[in-house]
Design an enzyme around this catalytic site. Structure first.
Site, PDB file in Angstrom:
ATOM      1  N   GLU A 187       1.554  11.057  20.444  1.00  0.00           N
ATOM      2  CA  GLU A 187       2.251  10.145  19.536  1.00  0.00           C
ATOM      3  C   GLU A 187       2.522  10.824  18.195  1.00  0.00           C
ATOM      4  O   GLU A 187       3.630  10.726  17.649  1.00  0.00           O
ATOM      5  CB  GLU A 187       1.418   8.875  19.344  1.00  0.00           C
ATOM      6  CG  GLU A 187       2.112   7.821  18.499  1.00  0.00           C
ATOM      7  CD  GLU A 187       1.334   6.513  18.447  1.00  0.00           C
ATOM      8  OE1 GLU A 187       1.545   5.744  17.486  1.00  0.00           O
ATOM      9  OE2 GLU A 187       0.520   6.251  19.359  1.00  0.00           O
TER      10      GLU A 187
ATOM     11  N   SER B 127     -10.055  15.928  34.579  1.00  0.00           N
ATOM     12  CA  SER B 127     -11.049  15.976  35.648  1.00  0.00           C
ATOM     13  C   SER B 127     -10.354  15.949  36.987  1.00  0.00           C
ATOM     14  O   SER B 127      -9.222  15.484  37.117  1.00  0.00           O
ATOM     15  CB  SER B 127     -12.025  14.787  35.586  1.00  0.00           C
ATOM     16  OG  SER B 127     -12.689  14.725  34.357  1.00  0.00           O
TER      17      SER B 127
ATOM     18  N   ASP C 209      -3.076   4.573  27.265  1.00  0.00           N
ATOM     19  CA  ASP C 209      -2.671   4.619  25.860  1.00  0.00           C
ATOM     20  C   ASP C 209      -3.435   3.530  25.110  1.00  0.00           C
ATOM     21  O   ASP C 209      -3.070   2.355  25.138  1.00  0.00           O
ATOM     22  CB  ASP C 209      -1.170   4.398  25.744  1.00  0.00           C
ATOM     23  CG  ASP C 209      -0.675   4.584  24.314  1.00  0.00           C
ATOM     24  OD1 ASP C 209      -1.499   4.752  23.410  1.00  0.00           O
ATOM     25  OD2 ASP C 209       0.551   4.555  24.115  1.00  0.00           O
TER      26      ASP C 209
ATOM     27  N   ASP D 169      -2.724   3.471  18.642  1.00  0.00           N
ATOM     28  CA  ASP D 169      -1.401   3.393  18.029  1.00  0.00           C
ATOM     29  C   ASP D 169      -1.536   3.621  16.535  1.00  0.00           C
ATOM     30  O   ASP D 169      -2.516   3.176  15.905  1.00  0.00           O
ATOM     31  CB  ASP D 169      -0.747   2.025  18.263  1.00  0.00           C
ATOM     32  CG  ASP D 169       0.014   1.947  19.574  1.00  0.00           C
ATOM     33  OD1 ASP D 169       0.524   2.987  20.023  1.00  0.00           O
ATOM     34  OD2 ASP D 169       0.077   0.854  20.162  1.00  0.00           O
TER      35      ASP D 169
END
Length: 860
Positions: A202, A288, A366, A369
């Protein structure tokens, strides 16, 4: 300074001037180094125990703890954790509480880390989480803390860890304070921070926009997941179709944010948050591998499960192996589990019990922010009105120095993090016409800054027996969001996605993307999170038709199906390689076994070769000396083994190619690291010889194309490796460049006398593998080094048909004491791709034991 160096600088400075004197004599060195080594046998009195606790250790020092009550079991684990790794635990709690300066003294980088962590309030959130825990979880955490404190009582600091002796020569070192259950909860915040997904992407989008002011072009550097080639975890048949949130990409960010304004504010936030130490994961390759195969495809007729988390390398390694066993398993004492624990946290995070095995990989959801906030006179603008900021003052103690006061401010979105390192105040950045006011700051929203129940989830997983139990535990696992693969001894396999995932509204006619991939206008409540995905809607599957599940950080579901989890994930090259190999074995009718699964974990096929080599071989090279390198690629089997000359050459070509292609377009601190995203970017533009990305903007009047850049990369790499490894290509080897060198966080870095570094740092290992390779020894192509930055932090294979036939290996060893034989005794086997037998049954554990210790109750 690179992020990894920041914390190291904060620690090594305090030791570099004193270690030589401290170790001036062999006798003194022996006392300092060996005094903290704990007893592994005999009888120890532990106040607070209800009954005796038995501890047996195998040849590698791995403990199995047996108790009659759950409270005694976790008290025993706390005692053993403190025996083996207390300094590591103490260091972690200082970091997670924003108290690093209190441990290491006056240091700019330590203070910067403390300020950022205090601003986010990790410890404050952990204290709130304590109030959410049910009574049994509190008892277990309290018992663990009691066990830790029982070990500390009666021991001076020099008898606990050598690090205190070294630090004490430079700064005042107080006796370590007693362990508190909240110390364990705070450690979960460090895990969540290092595995927080698209935060870096982001920021990178927004900062890249300043040098490439075209959103559509910026998005070319963040291509969509290639679902036509690299399959997601679940197929369309496994998920119910749901409407995915979409946001137009062809927007003009300058409608809301001025170019310089955005760059300055977000760069400030980037600098501040970069100071946070990485305790679990950092660098390319953090992710992973995990997969589970149904019994219909195995030699035993029972499922197999494999897992190897890719995290930062350190000495000691991140994981502690342990067995936790109730003498009689019942409702009052339900634990019979073995696996990988984290020093400072009770329980087992990854492993198996008598009924179920589970593995974890980072889901990549996600969960962060950035919100751009308009702040005026201590208030923040929201929908044209003003709301007061939350304000508090934090006092940071500095060992041997003056206290530092920090004013922390937060909006409804979270703490203001821009310019948090400036103790004199936060600079205001101008905003363009059309935004409210003239200046704005940056707030961070992150799901981990709200109290959650992850500690309860860890405890619940240890007693899970079936898919419903896994789903129930997953509903508690707020952060970090992890893919869970599992298998049961009665023959079932499955996958479950957990996590607290924000729901973001699709804002009509939005001037900025509203899907979480770009910073959001904090003054407009339409961009606020709208709640969280219902745990019942999180993707899951039990006994899929194809008979296996692969979860290796790729996209979870096909585009448009299931809840929106993330736009930015790993691009699936590792996952698809695993899928291809499993599919080939199944199609050939060859039953899979535990040894084959362990071999697959160290597969070194290089996907970069698949993408790059065909194009590189088409380049006409006039200089025979350079063509010798190209000939290596022509003869190569595309396996990145440690002895491969071609693998070394391709890595050098890749690093040069990225610099030549993208350095002129990217902001400082966000160079092309070479991970799977960059591989996908280059794959797409290789088909476009005249793509603007090939042109070097620093050469005005000259327009470069693909073939010229590829030729330069081949040439530059040939000469750079000649300088490093010699002119004869037969002398080259990937392992000479690609070295795994775990470092002690305090005494292992530059500035420490070499004799000390050689003692606390395990011998460096030449390894194969690489970024986006199944054997995921990641490296940073932008760093100027090919050294391993992240790697499989452990490997395990669980055979659900015979748990005693399972295997495991840790990165370094069980102990955190450099003088212990178990400090790094597993590292050579790990580097060779070998694993050790992993006994589980009473008889097998007893047969494997070489040391036995009894913890007996004593008076408080």
């Amino acid at each position: 300074m690179p992020r990894r160096s920041r914390l190291r600088t904060a620690l090594v400075v305090v030791a570099s001037v004193v270690v030589a004197a401290l170790l001036a004599t062999t006798l003194l060195a022996a006392v300092v180094l060996r005094r903290p080594l704990p007893e592994g046998s005999g009888e120890e009195t532990v106040p607070g125990l209800g009954e005796e606790v038995r501890v047996s250790r195998d040849a590698r020092g791995v403990p199995t703890i047996v108790a009659r009550t759950a409270e005694d079991l976790f008290a025993g684990q706390g005692y053993v954790s403190a025996q083996d790794r207390f300094f590591e635990m103490d260091y972690r709690r200082h970091v997670t509480a924003g108290r690093l300066s209190e441990l290491v003294g006056e240091n700019e980088e330590a203070l910067a880390a403390d300020m950022v962590i205090r601003t986010m309030g990790w410890r404050r959130v952990a204290e709130q989480e304590w109030e959410l825990l049910p009574a049994d979880a509190r008892r277990y955490l309290e018992a663990y803390a009691a066990g830790v404190n029982a070990y500390l009582d009666g021991r001076d600091t020099a008898a606990i860890a050598m690090e205190y002796t070294v630090l004490g020569q430079r700064v005042p070192v107080e006796r370590p304070e007693r362990w508190d259950p909240v110390d364990s909860l705070a450690w979960l915040k460090a895990m969540a921070w290092d595995l927080r997904a698209n935060y870096d992407d982001e920021l990178a989008r927004a900062l890249t926009y300043q040098s490439v002011p075209d959103v559509a072009r910026v998005e070319q550097l963040f291509p969509a997941y290639p679902q036509d080639r690299n399959l997601p975890i679940l197929d369309a048949a496994s998920v119910a179709q749901q409407a995915a949130q979409t946001v137009a990409a062809d927007v003009d960010l300058t409608e809301v944010l001025g170019e310089a304004d955005l760059q300055e504010a977000l760069a400030a936030a980037d600098r501040a948050l970069a100071a946070v130490p990485h305790l679990v994961g950092e660098g390319d390759g953090v992710g992973s591998n995990s997969w589970v195969v149904a019994g219909e495809h195995t030699a035993s007729g029972a499922p197999l499960l494999a897992n190897d988390p890719h995290l930062s390398i350190s000495a000691p390694g991140i994981w502690s192996q342990v067995g936790l066993r109730c003498a009689q398993v019942d409702d009052a004492c339900p634990f019979d589990v073995s696996g990988f624990a984290l020093a400072g946290l009770p329980g087992v995070v990854i492993g198996h019990n008598a009924d179920l095995a589970w593995g974890l990989t980072n889901l990549g959801a996600d969960v962060t922010d950035f919100f751009l906030e308009r702040v005026v006179d201590g208030e923040v603008v929201v929908d044209g009105r003003r709301e007061p900021l939350e304000v508090r003052t934090e006092t940071i103690r500095v060992a041997g120095g003056e206290d530092v006061e920090l004013v922390v401010r937060a909006t409804r979105h979270g703490p203001l993090v821009s310019e948090v390192l400036d103790v004199d105040g936060v600079s205001r950045v101008p905003v363009p016409e059309g935004a409210p006011g003239r200046r704005f700051e940056v707030a961070l929203s992150w799901t981990a800054l709200q109290p959650g129940r992850t500690a309860e989830a860890v405890l619940a997983m240890m007693t899970a027996q079936d898919a419903d139990d896994v789903a129930a535990a997953a509903a508690l696992l707020d952060v970090p969001s992890q893919n869970i693969v599992f298998a049961t001894t009665d023959g079932h396999i499955g996958y479950q996605a957990p996590g607290r995932i924000p729901v973001r509204a699709s804002v009509p006619a939005s001037p900025v993307p509203s899907d979480g991939t770009w910073p959001r206008p904090g003054w407009d409540s339409r961009y606020d999170w709208q709640g969280y995905v219902d745990p019942a809607e999180m993707p899951r599957v039990v006994d899929p038709a194809e008979g296996f599940v692969v979860a290796a950080n790729q996209a979870v579901t096909p585009a448009g199906l299931g809840p929106f989890l993330a736009e930015d994930t790993d691009y699936g090259y590792r996952a698809q390689r695993i899928r291809d190999l499993l599919t080939a074995e199944i199609a050939a009718g060859r039953p899979l076994d535990a040894a084959g699964m362990a071999d697959l974990q160290t597969d070194q096929h290089n996907p970069y070769a698949d993408v790059l080599v065909p194009a590189l071989l088409e380049v006409d090279l006039e200089e025979p000396f350079v063509a010798e390198g190209q000939d290596l690629l022509r003869r190569w089997d595309r396996v990145a083994s440690a002895d491969s000359a071609a693998a070394a050459y391709l890595a050098a070509v890749w690093a040069d190619l990225l610099e030549l292609t993208f350095a002129d377009d990217l902001p400082d601190g966000h160079a092309a690291s070479g991970d799977s995203r960059w591989l996908e970017v280059v794959r797409t533009i290789l088909a476009e010889p005249t793509s603007p990305w090939w042109d070097d903007r620093s050469t005005p009047g000259l327009v470069e194309g693909r073939d010229e850049i590829l030729s330069r990369a081949l040439t530059d790499a040939r000469y750079s490796l000649t300088a490093t490894l010699g002119s004869r290509t037969e002398d080259w080897a990937w392992g000479k460049l690609h070295v795994a060198a775990p470092e002690h966080p305090v005494l292992g870095g530059e500035g420490i006398p070499g004799v000390v570094r050689s003692f606390v740092n395990p011998p460096a290992q030449r390894v194969g593998g690489g970024s986006s390779v199944v054997d995921a020894t990641g490296w940073d192509a932008a760093s100027g080094s090919f050294a391993v930055t992240s790697a499989p932090s452990m490997r395990m294979v669980v055979d659900l048909g015979d748990l005693d036939s399972s295997t495991w290996v840790n990165l370094t060893g069980t102990s955190g004491h450099p003088a212990s034989p178990h400090y790094d005794d597993q590292l050579p086997a790990w580097a060779r791709g070998e694993q050790f037998a992993w006994p589980f049954s009473d008889a097998a554990v007893e047969a494997d034991a070489v040391d036995r210790q009894t913890l007996v109750p004593g008076q408080d």
